[in-house]
Design an enzyme around this catalytic site. Structure first.
Site, PDB file in Angstrom:
ATOM      1  N   HIS A  65       0.616  -1.122   0.009  1.00 37.70           N
ATOM      2  CA  HIS A  65      -0.037   0.085  -0.100  1.00 37.70           C
ATOM      3  C   HIS A  65       0.847   1.282   0.003  1.00 37.70           C
ATOM      4  CE1 HIS A  65       0.310  -0.160   4.333  1.00 37.70           C
ATOM      5  NE2 HIS A  65       0.346   1.063   4.297  1.00 37.70           N
ATOM      6  N   ASP A 109      -0.237  -7.446   1.250  1.00 42.78           N
ATOM      7  CA  ASP A 109       0.474  -6.136   1.366  1.00 42.78           C
ATOM      8  C   ASP A 109       1.926  -6.245   1.629  1.00 42.78           C
ATOM      9  OD1 ASP A 109       0.737  -3.573   1.818  1.00 42.78           O
ATOM     10  OD2 ASP A 109      -0.346  -3.520   3.804  1.00 42.78           O
ATOM     11  N   SER A 205       4.357   2.197   8.124  1.00 44.87           N
ATOM     12  CA  SER A 205       4.056   1.379   6.739  1.00 44.87           C
ATOM     13  C   SER A 205       5.308   0.628   6.198  1.00 44.87           C
ATOM     14  CB  SER A 205       3.184   1.485   5.783  1.00 44.87           C
ATOM     15  OG  SER A 205       2.024   2.189   6.478  1.00 44.87           O
TER      16      SER A 205
END
Length: 256
Positions: A65, A109, A205
């Site tokens: 992402h 992801d 992230s």
């Protein structure tokens, strides 16, 4: 899963993806110099947007992402984002996103970033890849691991220049599923953010969940909304060991 729950979770996770601006480590400390030589700062033209980690001389691993932030380069070989030599530390990248990734809510992801040139590795640093699992593993609940990144040290705080790290416990997957009301995607692991005041926040992230101080077993994926006032629900990571055939194929061919 109720349709309403799906819609609410999708909104939460999309918000997280859209706000991946720097990494936030909660209740952490400054990383020791010359430790974690595998850490990478994934950047776009405005600066740091995600974490990442070197897994070979050709590739950095991060979250899929992070592609939403349009990353264009990675920085290797420094703990301080104020100390970056673009000629030697910055690498242009080619993005190898997992083909089944659609949104954080649906899992997968994970992304590999191919470096424009081989990372200059040395026995004593400043750059050294970290090991990843060679087969599927199952982490034990309460096992101590760590997560690292650059950024704020509290909710809604400002980014920091020095790499931060925090120790966190692995959370049993059944417990994690229960705390998330059975909304988790497949192939994830949970650690921190519940039963402790430590963990990551939105924007961390792509950073690695490191266990035994030497192996990256997870990739920072998402937490619950914008709430970093832990404990609430467990932090969620992509389980690297569930994607080994895809990873090995790219690393061996040295192309997406």
């Amino acid at each position: 899963m109720h349709v309403l729950h799906k819609v609410l979770l999708f909104h939460v996770l999309i918000c997280l993806g859209q706000n991946a601006l720097g990494s936030e480590i909660i209740k952490g400390t400054k990383a020791k110099k010359k430790s974690m030589l595998y850490m990478a700062s994934v950047q776009n033209k405005k600066g740091h947007v995600c974490g990442g980690f070197l897994v070979s001389e050709d590739f950095v691993m991060t979250a899929a992402h992070c592609v939403n932030q349009n990353p264009t380069s990675v920085v290797l070989g420094t703990h301080s984002l104020k100390n970056v030599n673009d000629d030697t530390m910055r690498y242009s990248i080619k993005k190898c996103k997992h083909p089944d990734y659609k949104a954080v809510i649906s899992g997968n992801d994970i992304m590999l970033l191919q470096l424009s040139r081989k990372a200059h590795l040395g026995k004593k640093g400043p750059i050294k890849p970290i090991k990843i699992p060679s087969n599927q593993i199952k982490l034990k609940g309460k096992q101590k691991c760590s997560v690292a990144g650059w950024g704020a040290t509290k909710t809604n705080g400002s980014n920091v220049d020095e790499l931060q790290v925090v120790d966190i416990p692995v959370i049993n997957l059944e417990t994690c599923q229960k705390m998330w009301n059975d909304k988790l995607p497949a192939n994830v692991v949970c650690a921190g953010g519940y039963g402790t005041k430590k963990g990551f926040c939105q924007g961390d992230s792509g950073g690695p969940l490191v266990c035994n101080g030497k192996m990256a077993v997870g990739i920072v994926s998402f937490n619950s909304n914008y709430n970093c006032d832990y404990p609430n629900v467990p932090n969620v990571y992509t389980d690297i060991s569930k994607f080994l055939p895809w990873i090995k194929n790219i690393l061996e061919k040295k192309r997406c």
